[in-house]
Design an enzyme around this catalytic site. Sequence first.
Site, PDB file in Angstrom:
ATOM      1  N   HIS A  78     -30.945  22.960   0.050  1.00 11.61           N
ATOM      2  CA  HIS A  78     -32.193  23.683  -0.214  1.00 11.61           C
ATOM      3  C   HIS A  78     -32.044  25.195  -0.100  1.00 11.61           C
ATOM      4  CE1 HIS A  78     -32.842  24.696   4.057  1.00 11.61           C
ATOM      5  NE2 HIS A  78     -32.261  23.523   4.298  1.00 11.61           N
ATOM      6  N   HIS A  84     -18.449  29.573  -9.996  1.00 16.46           N
ATOM      7  CA  HIS A  84     -17.882  28.239 -10.196  1.00 16.46           C
ATOM      8  C   HIS A  84     -17.774  27.562  -8.838  1.00 16.46           C
ATOM      9  CE1 HIS A  84     -14.394  25.660 -12.063  1.00 16.46           C
ATOM     10  NE2 HIS A  84     -15.274  24.927 -11.406  1.00 16.46           N
TER      11      HIS A  84
END
Length: 206
Positions: A131, A140
């Site tokens: 979250h 990446h």
Amino acid sequence: MDKIKIDIMYLFGASGHGKVIAEIAETCGIVIDGFIDCDDNKKSVLGYPVFKELPSTTESLVVAIGDNGIRKKIVDNNIDAKYPIIIHKMSTVSKRTLLGAGTVIMAGATINVDVNIGQQCIINTNASVDHDCLIEDYVHLSPNVALAGNVTIGEGTHVGIGVCIIQGIRIGKWCTIGAGAVIIRDIPDGCTVVGNPGKIIRKMND
């Protein structure tokens, strides 16, 4: 499954990463018009034609290259293209996640509530983003990366396979976090980090 036509769509990059994205697109029913790759030896990949240059008819483009810097250069040189978001059906993405143009979500990835992911990011196989994380453009996250809540990853950073980052950590722009590292402290821009706990072994301009 009905095929989904996204304008005229090409994948830029006909190597392994490109093949994975092609299969994700197929799974989603997206029609692929071909690959773009400068390698003269590549004529066809997965049954799709390979072109050396972008056809003038190109409207939509997925930059299927894992290197963040190269991906950014390609986008900078093709600013008029549309960049669709590609999400594997076997990933879990919160409806309250924000995803930027050109971002690709691989199989098994989990992205939880109130995550903000920028443009042209790769969330690779089985990566977990908890979250309230912020993932800036051209990041990446490699396979099996685990980000706890409220982590910030700066633009262009490559987080290696199996990296774990504890909650609330801020990692700067254009860093490299080596495979298996465990990050328990903030990391400034341009650093290379390895180990458990993560240790900076190189800084920008070193």
